[in-house]
Write a protein that holds these residues in place. Structure first.
Motif, PDB file in Angstrom:
ATOM      1  N   ALA A 163      -8.309  13.051  -5.832  1.00 40.76           N
ATOM      2  CA  ALA A 163      -6.982  13.395  -5.297  1.00 40.76           C
ATOM      3  C   ALA A 163      -6.765  12.723  -3.948  1.00 40.76           C
ATOM      4  O   ALA A 163      -5.654  12.266  -3.630  1.00 40.76           O
ATOM      5  N   GLU A 164      -7.834  12.680  -3.161  1.00 42.66           N
ATOM      6  CA  GLU A 164      -7.742  12.016  -1.854  1.00 42.66           C
ATOM      7  C   GLU A 164      -7.432  10.524  -2.017  1.00 42.66           C
ATOM      8  O   GLU A 164      -6.591   9.958  -1.291  1.00 42.66           O
ATOM      9  N   LEU A 165      -8.096   9.875  -2.984  1.00 41.01           N
ATOM     10  CA  LEU A 165      -7.862   8.455  -3.243  1.00 41.01           C
ATOM     11  C   LEU A 165      -6.454   8.216  -3.764  1.00 41.01           C
ATOM     12  O   LEU A 165      -5.807   7.207  -3.413  1.00 41.01           O
ATOM     13  N   ASP A 166      -5.993   9.139  -4.612  1.00 41.17           N
ATOM     14  CA  ASP A 166      -4.606   9.013  -5.100  1.00 41.17           C
ATOM     15  C   ASP A 166      -3.627   9.055  -3.928  1.00 41.17           C
ATOM     16  O   ASP A 166      -2.641   8.282  -3.881  1.00 41.17           O
ATOM     17  N   THR A 167      -3.894   9.941  -2.986  1.00 40.97           N
ATOM     18  CA  THR A 167      -3.021  10.035  -1.809  1.00 40.97           C
ATOM     19  C   THR A 167      -3.088   8.750  -0.975  1.00 40.97           C
ATOM     20  O   THR A 167      -2.050   8.232  -0.498  1.00 40.97           O
ATOM     21  N   ILE A 168      -4.308   8.210  -0.800  1.00 40.81           N
ATOM     22  CA  ILE A 168      -4.490   6.976  -0.017  1.00 40.81           C
ATOM     23  C   ILE A 168      -3.744   5.803  -0.674  1.00 40.81           C
ATOM     24  O   ILE A 168      -3.035   5.027  -0.017  1.00 40.81           O
ATOM     25  N   MET A 169      -3.895   5.678  -1.999  1.00 40.55           N
ATOM     26  CA  MET A 169      -3.241   4.580  -2.718  1.00 40.55           C
ATOM     27  C   MET A 169      -1.719   4.719  -2.653  1.00 40.55           C
ATOM     28  O   MET A 169      -0.993   3.727  -2.498  1.00 40.55           O
ATOM     29  N   THR A 170      -1.236   5.937  -2.737  1.00 43.20           N
ATOM     30  CA  THR A 170       0.215   6.166  -2.604  1.00 43.20           C
ATOM     31  C   THR A 170       0.696   5.762  -1.214  1.00 43.20           C
ATOM     32  O   THR A 170       1.767   5.151  -1.045  1.00 43.20           O
ATOM     33  N   ASN A 171      -0.133   6.107  -0.218  1.00 38.81           N
ATOM     34  CA  ASN A 171       0.224   5.733   1.162  1.00 38.81           C
ATOM     35  C   ASN A 171       0.233   4.208   1.336  1.00 38.81           C
ATOM     36  O   ASN A 171       1.114   3.653   2.038  1.00 38.81           O
ATOM     37  N   PHE A 172      -0.760   3.558   0.713  1.00 37.40           N
ATOM     38  CA  PHE A 172      -0.774   2.091   0.785  1.00 37.40           C
ATOM     39  C   PHE A 172       0.491   1.492   0.180  1.00 37.40           C
ATOM     40  O   PHE A 172       1.074   0.540   0.712  1.00 37.40           O
ATOM     41  N   LYS A 173       0.916   2.001  -0.943  1.00 36.48           N
ATOM     42  CA  LYS A 173       2.151   1.502  -1.576  1.00 36.48           C
ATOM     43  C   LYS A 173       3.351   1.704  -0.641  1.00 36.48           C
ATOM     44  O   LYS A 173       4.216   0.848  -0.491  1.00 36.48           O
ATOM     45  N   GLY A 174       3.404   2.862  -0.029  1.00 37.97           N
ATOM     46  CA  GLY A 174       4.504   3.132   0.892  1.00 37.97           C
ATOM     47  C   GLY A 174       4.485   2.198   2.093  1.00 37.97           C
ATOM     48  O   GLY A 174       5.539   1.720   2.559  1.00 37.97           O
ATOM     49  N   MET A 175       3.254   1.951   2.597  1.00 38.75           N
ATOM     50  CA  MET A 175       3.142   1.034   3.738  1.00 38.75           C
ATOM     51  C   MET A 175       3.570  -0.374   3.361  1.00 38.75           C
ATOM     52  O   MET A 175       4.208  -1.082   4.161  1.00 38.75           O
ATOM     53  N   ALA A 176       3.225  -0.800   2.131  1.00 33.92           N
ATOM     54  CA  ALA A 176       3.630  -2.134   1.666  1.00 33.92           C
ATOM     55  C   ALA A 176       5.148  -2.239   1.618  1.00 33.92           C
ATOM     56  O   ALA A 176       5.743  -3.256   2.028  1.00 33.92           O
ATOM     57  N   VAL A 177       5.804  -1.205   1.160  1.00 38.20           N
ATOM     58  CA  VAL A 177       7.277  -1.191   1.106  1.00 38.20           C
ATOM     59  C   VAL A 177       7.845  -1.261   2.517  1.00 38.20           C
ATOM     60  O   VAL A 177       8.834  -1.967   2.796  1.00 38.20           O
ATOM     61  N   ILE A 178       7.205  -0.519   3.441  1.00 36.84           N
ATOM     62  CA  ILE A 178       7.680  -0.534   4.834  1.00 36.84           C
ATOM     63  C   ILE A 178       7.546  -1.938   5.435  1.00 36.84           C
ATOM     64  O   ILE A 178       8.458  -2.441   6.120  1.00 36.84           O
ATOM     65  N   PHE A 179       6.364  -2.545   5.191  1.00 41.03           N
ATOM     66  CA  PHE A 179       6.158  -3.898   5.737  1.00 41.03           C
ATOM     67  C   PHE A 179       7.175  -4.898   5.172  1.00 41.03           C
ATOM     68  O   PHE A 179       7.714  -5.746   5.894  1.00 41.03           O
ATOM     69  N   LEU A 180       7.417  -4.837   3.869  1.00 42.05           N
ATOM     70  CA  LEU A 180       8.404  -5.755   3.263  1.00 42.05           C
ATOM     71  C   LEU A 180       9.802  -5.503   3.810  1.00 42.05           C
ATOM     72  O   LEU A 180      10.574  -6.442   4.051  1.00 42.05           O
ATOM     73  N   THR A 181      10.129  -4.206   3.961  1.00 42.23           N
ATOM     74  CA  THR A 181      11.450  -3.864   4.526  1.00 42.23           C
ATOM     75  C   THR A 181      11.586  -4.413   5.950  1.00 42.23           C
ATOM     76  O   THR A 181      12.634  -4.961   6.357  1.00 42.23           O
ATOM     77  N   ALA A 182      10.483  -4.241   6.713  1.00 44.74           N
ATOM     78  CA  ALA A 182      10.505  -4.751   8.099  1.00 44.74           C
ATOM     79  C   ALA A 182      10.641  -6.272   8.119  1.00 44.74           C
ATOM     80  O   ALA A 182      11.355  -6.838   8.974  1.00 44.74           O
ATOM     81  N   LEU A 183       9.964  -6.953   7.163  1.00 43.67           N
ATOM     82  CA  LEU A 183      10.066  -8.416   7.079  1.00 43.67           C
ATOM     83  C   LEU A 183      11.503  -8.844   6.794  1.00 43.67           C
ATOM     84  O   LEU A 183      12.019  -9.783   7.420  1.00 43.67           O
ATOM     85  N   VAL A 184      12.139  -8.123   5.842  1.00 46.26           N
ATOM     86  CA  VAL A 184      13.539  -8.451   5.498  1.00 46.26           C
ATOM     87  C   VAL A 184      14.429  -8.253   6.713  1.00 46.26           C
ATOM     88  O   VAL A 184      15.310  -9.079   7.021  1.00 46.26           O
TER      89      VAL A 184
END
Length: 387
Positions: A163-184
């Motif tokens: 469950a902890e890893l699932d949360t970490i992976m979800t957070n990574f996906k969210g961070m990737a979206v944030i980084f792409l949004t910031a790049l745009v």
């Protein structure tokens, strides 16, 4: 004062007056002996008194003879020669000792019940093996329970990590979206600066894309590591589940075996069965000793009866239960005293009933003499009643 004394004195005398219930009274004044009915009723009453006294005399005579024979036997025993008396006392002492053994067995409070004893005796050949199996099963069951508890803790720990890893992976996906949004957003701002304000933004493009690419690469690496770890965790969880299933099967089989053994030996633990087995062994030994004492008692009772039968003793049988009197002169004296009192009481009752019968017969004879016309009839009634 004298007045009250006279009143209470009279009352006291009246209260202390006792009826003479022993005296038989014959009242003829109100009897018409010329009346066949009244005469027959009066004579029948006298005859019934004679019959009742005779019945009592028969009972009393038998008891009197028994008590007398008992006293006579005591005199014969006390008159035995010294050597013969020593042999008799030797047998009596042995009987007394055996009787004490039997009393000790019967007075024991924590004796095993017959039902429980015979149930154990049926399983005597297999109880020890049953105790061993139950104890092994109980020990094995405790080990299995500990293994299950340990596996359960590990399972929960790995489930928590997944469950902890699932949360970490979800957070990574969210961070990737944030980084792409910031790049745009950065690119849009750079375009505005370039075309609206005519600024040179090539370096900005390079830095923005480079930073975003570096961040996404790091995120991808961490995401892949987390995904691999999650896979390892899931593989481990599957292995734990399989292992738990195996241990559960062992636990259920062991529990079922213990339930069967508990039912077979009527217990709920190996320790209780072991204690009952120890109690059974002790009870078995005590019953064996009691049976031996019974056999020896019967043997020495016959010995005592045979020895006393050689003398002028009418009832040797009664002395097998009076060994203490044979061995203790004081008790013999007490028994003799009691028997003498009993015989005196019986003699008194016999004299009373003899007097009742004699008085009733004299009453009948007196009536026959006073009324000779009915003498033959009265004698016939007496003969018929006695016959």
């Amino acid at each position: 004062m004298g007045f009250w004394q006279r009143i209470f004195g009279k009352r006291k005398k009246k209260e202390e007056k006792k009826e003479d219930w022993d005296e038989i009274v014959y009242v003829r004044d109100d009897v018409d002996f010329h009346s066949q009915e009244e005469r027959s009723r009066y004579i029948t009453g006298c005859l019934e008194q004679i019959a009742e006294a005779s019945r009592e005399m028969n009972l009393l005579t038998g008891e009197y003879a028994l008590v007398t024979s008992y006293l006579t036997d005591m005199e014969e025993i006390e008159a035995l020669p010294e050597k013969e008396r020593e042999e008799t006392d030797k047998i009596a002492r042995r009987l007394q000792a055996l009787e004490k053994e039997r009393e000790t067995y019967h007075e024991k409070k924590d004796r095993m019940e017959d039902l429980e004893y015979y149930q154990m005796r049926k399983q005597e050949q297999e109880v020890e093996e049953g105790i061993r199996k139950i104890k092994e099963g109980e020990s094995y069951g405790e080990l299995i329970k500990k293994d299950l508890q340990r596996l359960d803790r590990e399972h929960h720990a790995y489930e928590f990590r997944r469950a902890e890893l699932d949360t970490i992976m979800t957070n990574f996906k969210g961070m990737a979206v944030i980084f792409l949004t910031a790049l745009v957003i950065c690119i849009l701002m750079l375009l505005v600066l370039q075309f609206v304000f005519e600024m040179n933004t090539y370096l900005g493009y390079f830095l923005a894309v480079g930073a975003a690419a570096a961040a996404i690469i790091v995120l991808c690496i961490k995401f892949i590591d987390a995904e691999r770890e999650k896979h390892r965790v899931e593989v481990t969880i599957n292995k734990l589940i399989q292992l738990q299933n195996k241990v559960k099967i062992r636990y259920v089989n062991n529990t079922n075996l213990l339930d069967y053994l508990y039912m077979k030996y009527n217990t709920d633990s190996g320790a209780k069965l072991e204690r009952r087995w120890a109690a059974y062994q002790q009870e078995k030994e005590e019953r064996k000793q009691y049976a031996e004492a019974e056999a020896k008692t019967e043997y020495y009772q016959k010995q005592l009866i045979n020895r006393l039968s050689n003398y002028r003793i009418k009832d040797p049988q009664r002395w097998i239960h009076q060994t203490s009197a044979l061995l203790d002169k004081r008790e013999m004296v007490e028994i003799r005293h009691e028997l003498i009192l009993r015989r005196q009481s019986l003699r008194k009752q016999m004299d009373y009933n003899d007097g009742v019968a004699r008085t009733a017969r004299e009453e009948i004879m007196e009536i026959a003499r006073q009324y000779p016309a009915y003498a033959e009839e009265i004698m016939d009634m007496a003969d018929k009643y006695s016959g």
